[in-house]
Design a protein around this motif. Sequence first.
Motif, PDB file in Angstrom:
ATOM      1  N   ALA A 136      -5.747  23.730  42.592  1.00 43.35           N
ATOM      2  CA  ALA A 136      -5.170  22.633  41.811  1.00 43.35           C
ATOM      3  C   ALA A 136      -5.933  22.407  40.512  1.00 43.35           C
ATOM      4  O   ALA A 136      -7.132  22.685  40.415  1.00 43.35           O
ATOM      5  N   ASN A 137      -5.228  21.896  39.516  1.00 44.22           N
ATOM      6  CA  ASN A 137      -5.835  21.522  38.249  1.00 44.22           C
ATOM      7  C   ASN A 137      -6.275  20.065  38.351  1.00 44.22           C
ATOM      8  O   ASN A 137      -5.452  19.152  38.379  1.00 44.22           O
ATOM      9  N   LEU A 138      -7.594  19.866  38.415  1.00 45.93           N
ATOM     10  CA  LEU A 138      -8.162  18.519  38.512  1.00 45.93           C
ATOM     11  C   LEU A 138      -9.098  18.255  37.341  1.00 45.93           C
ATOM     12  O   LEU A 138     -10.024  17.448  37.446  1.00 45.93           O
ATOM     13  N   ARG A 139      -8.851  18.902  36.221  1.00 44.95           N
ATOM     14  CA  ARG A 139      -9.708  18.705  35.052  1.00 44.95           C
ATOM     15  C   ARG A 139      -9.656  17.244  34.595  1.00 44.95           C
ATOM     16  O   ARG A 139      -8.583  16.703  34.339  1.00 44.95           O
ATOM     17  N   GLY A 140     -10.838  16.634  34.527  1.00 42.77           N
ATOM     18  CA  GLY A 140     -10.918  15.261  34.052  1.00 42.77           C
ATOM     19  C   GLY A 140     -10.295  14.228  34.973  1.00 42.77           C
ATOM     20  O   GLY A 140     -10.125  13.071  34.585  1.00 42.77           O
TER      21      GLY A 140
END
Length: 281
Positions: A80-84
């Motif tokens: 998953a994209n959990l950037r920031g």
Amino acid sequence: MPTPVAVQTTDLFSGIGMRLLCALGLTAALLSAPPAQGQDMSAEQVAAQLAADAKESKQPDFSGRDLSGLRLSGLDFQAANLRGTNLKNSDLSNANLRGIEAQKADLSGTNLSGANLDLAILRGANLVGADLRNASAFSTVFAESDMTGSDLRGARLVSNFERAKLQNANLSGATLSADMKNQPMGLMRVSLIKADLTGANLENADLAMGMLEFADFTNARLTGANLMQVEAAGARFTGAELSGAVFRKADIESARFNGAKGVDQIVDLDQALNAKYATFD
């Protein structure tokens, strides 16, 4: 004109229908419960999105969302994209976080105990006070992250901690040594290069063959720790507790042991490499 019986029957079914519609509406409202104030999504909405993205083979994207304080235990966030993303004080215990991209995410106070963080990227993330007990982090990037006061007891941490802050972190019993049975791309070992472990607890931790160049272990507790064959050139062990620590074939060139306790009880210090260039009291 309709008989009174017919009117009563119509009214009866109308009442039942209204109650049924109300019940269905209430159920739908519960399933799509709005997030608490300040949050972008509820736990139910997060789980639903993960399920939908998995069905479509789509990368889950929660970048920049506020998911703080949610109970997300056991969910599958793989890749998953959990950037920031703000996951402060959330419960991600036993979650699958393998391969997530969580650069600069806020995971302070988050429960990550038992979670799978293998191959995850958490560069520059905030993990202050996070609970990572018994978590798995193989080939994980924690570089430049702040893990002050985090609990990593019993965790498997063959990871990149370069320039990470681990002051007062608890790594007792943690495994940071090279995994000789899982080396598909050559020797995978922990990197603590220039990491700050001031006051950290590494009692009985296994750091064998790790890269510890210029790491700061000032006032750290390393009793019984395995530092066999580590590369610790320039590392600082000032005031550290070293009784029972194993330094067999460890490279300690230019390492500083000023004020260290239990130096006379270090195991195989006489077999350490470049010991004549280290500084002792």
